[in-house]
Scaffold this active site. Structure first.
Site, PDB file in Angstrom:
ATOM      1  N   PRO A   1      46.723 -48.209 -29.181  1.00 18.47           N
ATOM      2  CA  PRO A   1      45.305 -48.457 -28.901  1.00 18.47           C
ATOM      3  C   PRO A   1      44.751 -47.486 -27.874  1.00 18.47           C
ATOM      4  CG  PRO A   1      46.685 -50.169 -27.924  1.00 18.47           C
ATOM      5  CD  PRO A   1      47.568 -49.344 -28.789  1.00 18.47           C
TER       6      PRO A   1
ATOM      7  N   TYR B   1      44.793 -55.491 -16.140  1.00 17.22           N
ATOM      8  CA  TYR B   1      43.738 -56.312 -16.733  1.00 17.22           C
ATOM      9  C   TYR B   1      44.069 -57.793 -16.545  1.00 17.22           C
ATOM     10  CZ  TYR B   1      42.079 -51.916 -18.726  1.00 17.22           C
ATOM     11  OH  TYR B   1      41.614 -50.630 -18.882  1.00 17.22           O
TER      12      TYR B   1
ATOM     13  N   GLN C   1      43.574 -55.236 -30.914  1.00 16.27           N
ATOM     14  CA  GLN C   1      44.056 -55.563 -29.574  1.00 16.27           C
ATOM     15  C   GLN C   1      42.957 -56.320 -28.824  1.00 16.27           C
ATOM     16  OE1 GLN C   1      44.267 -52.802 -26.141  1.00 16.27           O
ATOM     17  NE2 GLN C   1      46.475 -53.029 -26.302  1.00 16.27           N
TER      18      GLN C   1
END
Length: 374
Positions: free
Chosen positions: A23, A183, A100
């Site tokens: 990704p 994250y 994702q």
């Protein structure tokens, strides 16, 4: 590279080879809706022979999920219709594709910002260290915010569940979850940002509780047929030298609950895919994840490149290193099962065919490829 082109079956998903497109954030979906250019971008990589495509991070339906209006989302009729076009194109080319799902958590404000409060386990951005962010941005981001409440946590879990439902409706072949790089889910796993003393924080098992709850919700939503991939990392964008786990035992305490909750593939994001994860062993992070959990694992990090992503951001534009022998060696001893490759897929959509045929690797040029791939 024969091992790289063995099939692999994970639940109901059979991959034609072990080459995965990693990704990469593009911010190329105006209003969060993927259009024809996005469909073409992914279809070309499937036509080039890549076995599995994992999309760029996709926003779940939560106010502070992703702070850029052109990052694609996984909610709303227009976005889901756009993703159906993407999926249909990849399938027509013989490929498989998984989205994702993404919530930026503490890193809200890095791209465009906005009025929402960042979601942070303990109100903390993370201790700044070696980072690619300019000092002025770091100074803004490190200001403490409020701690996430139980209501916040359950709202995010339900947003992940709804996004998984939408992805299945759009025809995707599984679900990938971004739990790395500082994250939101990683912020719960990381002791530096999770300083809670309730059921969502404390020791490693409790720090894994929220990510595991997200996985369980997604597994309950999509059933037993489709695979779930979970990306994790040692390093963080807040500090490239940070470590999620200092020892293999600590890593196991964080990863085993995720696998028990329903993860099939652990996507071990490293700055270099073959870099030893711990002292006294050359085993990679993906190798340790497989050893500790028994799950399938995927290695990722600068395959075919001499410069890491951080070095590229610092100005290294051209860099190619042939890692094929090293990859073959590690696949041969079953250290991991899949290799995810990012920037070389930008350099040439036919990367899988190049690897199969033993041709010269494409040269990645950041200015020509990364900055133009939108």
């Amino acid at each position: 590279m024969a091992l790289l082109f063995d099939e692999l079956t994970i639940r109901s998903l059979t991959l034609r080879n072990r080459v995965v497109m990693s990704p990469m954030t593009r911010a190329a979906s105006p209003g969060g809706v993927p259009g024809p250019r996005v469909a073409e971008y992914y279809r070309r990589r499937a036509e080039g022979g890549t076995g599995l495509i994992i999309t760029e991070g996709v926003a779940i339906d939560h106010p502070s999920s992703v702070d850029h209006t052109d990052v694609p989302r996984m909610h709303g009729p227009a976005a889901l219709d756009g993703w159906r076009e993407v999926v249909d194109g990849v399938h027509a080319a013989g490929g498989r594709i998984i989205p994702q799902l993404w919530h930026v958590g503490p890193l809200w404000g890095v791209m465009q910002g906005g009025g929402s409060t960042p979601m942070r386990p303990s109100g903390l951005w993370g201790t700044p260290g070696v980072t690619a962010y300019p000092p002025g941005i770091v100074e803004e981001l490190i200001r403490p915010t409020r701690t996430m409440t139980d209501d916040d946590i359950h709202a995010v879990i339900e947003a992940y569940r709804a996004a998984a439902r939408g992805a299945v409706a759009a025809g995707f072949d599984g679900i990938a979850i971004h739990g790395a790089h500082g994250y939101l889910l990683d912020a719960f796993l990381w002791a530096d940002t999770n300083r809670r003393d309730d059921r969502w924080g404390g020791d490693a098992a409790r720090r894994a509780a929220f990510p595991a709850a997200v996985v369980r919700a997604i597994r309950a939503e999509i059933g037993d047929e489709l695979p779930i991939i979970f990306r994790f990392s040692q390093h963080k964008q807040q500090d490239y030298k940070a470590a999620l786990a200092r020892t293999p035992d600590e890593l196991a305490e964080l990863l085993v609950p995720l696998v028990d909750a329903g993860v099939d593939v652990l996507d071990a994001s490293s700055r270099r895919f073959h870099q030893p994860a711990f002292e006294h062993s050359d085993r990679s992070l993906a190798g340790w994840a497989k050893t500790l959990t028994g799950a399938h694992t995927m290695a990722v990090g600068s395959f075919g490149l001499g410069a890491s992503l951080r070095e590229a951001h610092a100005g290294a534009t051209r860099s190619t290193t042939d890692h094929r022998l090293e990859l073959e060696r590690r696949l041969g001893k079953e250290e991991f099962d899949l290799i995810a490759i990012g920037r070389l897929h930008l350099a040439d959509p036919n990367l899988a065919r190049i690897l199969r045929d033993g041709a010269s690797l494409p040269e990645f040029d950041r200015e020509a490829h990364e900055l133009a791939f939108r």
